[in-house]
Design an enzyme around this catalytic site. Structure first.
Site, PDB file in Angstrom:
ATOM      1  N   GLU A 103       2.218 -20.742   7.243  1.00 59.60           N
ATOM      2  CA  GLU A 103       3.679 -20.841   7.272  1.00 59.60           C
ATOM      3  C   GLU A 103       4.303 -19.494   6.919  1.00 59.60           C
ATOM      4  O   GLU A 103       3.614 -18.494   6.711  1.00 59.60           O
ATOM      5  CB  GLU A 103       4.153 -21.915   6.296  1.00 59.60           C
ATOM      6  CG  GLU A 103       3.768 -21.657   4.851  1.00 59.60           C
ATOM      7  CD  GLU A 103       4.084 -22.831   3.923  1.00 59.60           C
ATOM      8  OE1 GLU A 103       4.474 -23.901   4.413  1.00 59.60           O
ATOM      9  OE2 GLU A 103       3.935 -22.657   2.690  1.00 59.60           O
ATOM     10  N   ASP A 157      10.653 -18.575  -1.783  1.00 62.86           N
ATOM     11  CA  ASP A 157      10.868 -18.202  -0.376  1.00 62.86           C
ATOM     12  C   ASP A 157      11.939 -17.116  -0.213  1.00 62.86           C
ATOM     13  O   ASP A 157      12.885 -17.271   0.572  1.00 62.86           O
ATOM     14  CB  ASP A 157      11.260 -19.424   0.451  1.00 62.86           C
ATOM     15  CG  ASP A 157      10.366 -20.619   0.203  1.00 62.86           C
ATOM     16  OD1 ASP A 157       9.165 -20.413  -0.022  1.00 62.86           O
ATOM     17  OD2 ASP A 157      10.882 -21.757   0.212  1.00 62.86           O
TER      18      ASP A 157
END
Length: 358
Positions: A229, A55
């Protein structure tokens, strides 16, 4: 006899002088102070720029890059001016969670932003129960976010008070907006993308609006739950793009999708965002790039190039763990002004460094 000896000595001297002179003329001249050679700088680099970094997110300000990624246990901030070599980046743990409480466990996907003269870090966390995941905010008023005090502003109270991760903030036409991935209800069945307005960097206003859900075959990808997401906003000319991740990070088919809106559209209306039918960035098995996703963007130091930063696994079947490494590569724009990300560059195959680094 003495005269003959003198003549011979004289002739020998002349001969020796001539031989010495010839030797000097034929010998190479040695410079005792040779010019210093300029050091050669390799203009190429290798991915990954960090071997473990799920991420990843980068914010660029004043010729510096500020990098964060998921550690799971804290928020660590990296500062560098060389994105192609994070081994030399300064790093500091800027926040450690409390021993217990709503933001004490599972610290995910922190992002740093500079908004209205202050620094903010948004991160997802829970109390050890995944059902309680929410977004939280840290604030720092220092000019340099690697120094000074990070103040815990607590939970970002998003409309609906539902499960929330992967939050990001952006400003458009003097209005702050917040994007995140969340559940429609109180149970885990599907992750959707939502938007709301913000009155300031830690205060939401109004209702949340559902922008998109996993519905295409490559978004659902045979997973349960289904997931969209990691939304990120990219602007170019008269268009706004929302790049998001879909397909489940635990699969090799995790990919990037794209929504497009006109810059003058009502961003709080789902109909303003048009979904691309196919992924815009997906796995490259022959290049050791499996499940590429959860990305960010940055410019080269001289501002001439656009780059994408993302994570991917080097081998198939590695899922959502620490094997996800940070990679960067340049991207271009097509004639209609849409981003063209290409395919993930093969791991360990050299790329030219971002322009301006050396």
């Amino acid at each position: 006899m003495q005269m003959l000896r003198a003549v011979l000595v004289h002739l020998v001297g002349i001969l020796l002088f001539g031989l010495t002179a010839c030797a000097e003329e034929g010998s190479p001249k040695i410079d005792k102070n040779p010019p210093k050679e300029e050091p050669t700088v390799d203009s190429l680099f290798l991915n990954p720029v960090h071997t473990s970094g799920p991420d990843p997110w980068v914010f660029q300000k004043d010729d510096h890059y500020y990098l964060t990624f998921t550690t799971g246990i804290n928020v660590t901030l990296y500062k560098t001016d060389v994105m192609s070599d994070l081994s030399k980046a300064y790093q500091r743990v800027v926040w450690t969670p409390p021993a217990s409480g709503p933001n004490s466990r599972n610290i995910w996907a922190p992002e740093i932003h500079f908004i209205r003269d202050k620094w903010y870090i948004y991160y997802a966390a829970d109390d050890g129960n995944n059902d309680n995941h929410r977004m939280f905010v840290l604030e720092n008023s220092s000019a340099d976010p690697t120094v000074g005090q990070w103040v815990d502003k607590g939970e970002l109270k998003l409309p609906g008070d539902r499960w929330a991760i992967d939050g990001t903030i952006f400003e458009h036409a003097d209005q702050l907006y917040y994007l995140w991935s969340g559940w429609s209800g109180a149970t885990n069945g599907r992750q959707d993308l939502y938007i709301c307005k913000m009155t300031d960097p830690y205060t939401a206003e109004g209702d949340r609006v559902l922008l998109t859900k996993p519905e295409l075959s490559w978004e659902t990808n045979g997973t349960n739950p289904t997931v969209v997401e990691g939304p990120q906003v990219l602007k170019n000319g008269d268009k706004l793009f929302m790049i998001y991740s879909a397909g489940g990070c635990w699969t090799d088919g995790y990919s990037l999708g794209m929504l497009t809106a006109a810059a003058d559209a009502d961003l709080m209306t789902a109909e303003s965002w048009v979904k691309s039918p196919n992924p815009v960035f997906s796995q490259n098995p022959s290049g050791n790039a499996f499940g590429p996703g959860h990305n960010g963007f940055f410019k080269s130091l001289d501002g001439t190039e656009d780059w994408i930063i993302y994570h991917a696994n080097p081998f198939e079947g590695q899922g959502c763990g620490g094997a996800r490494s940070i990679r960067i590569q340049p991207f271009t724009w097509d004639q209609q002004g849409y981003p063209d990300f290409g395919t993930p560059h093969p791991l360990y195959q050299k790329l030219t460094r971002p322009s301006g680094e050396y």
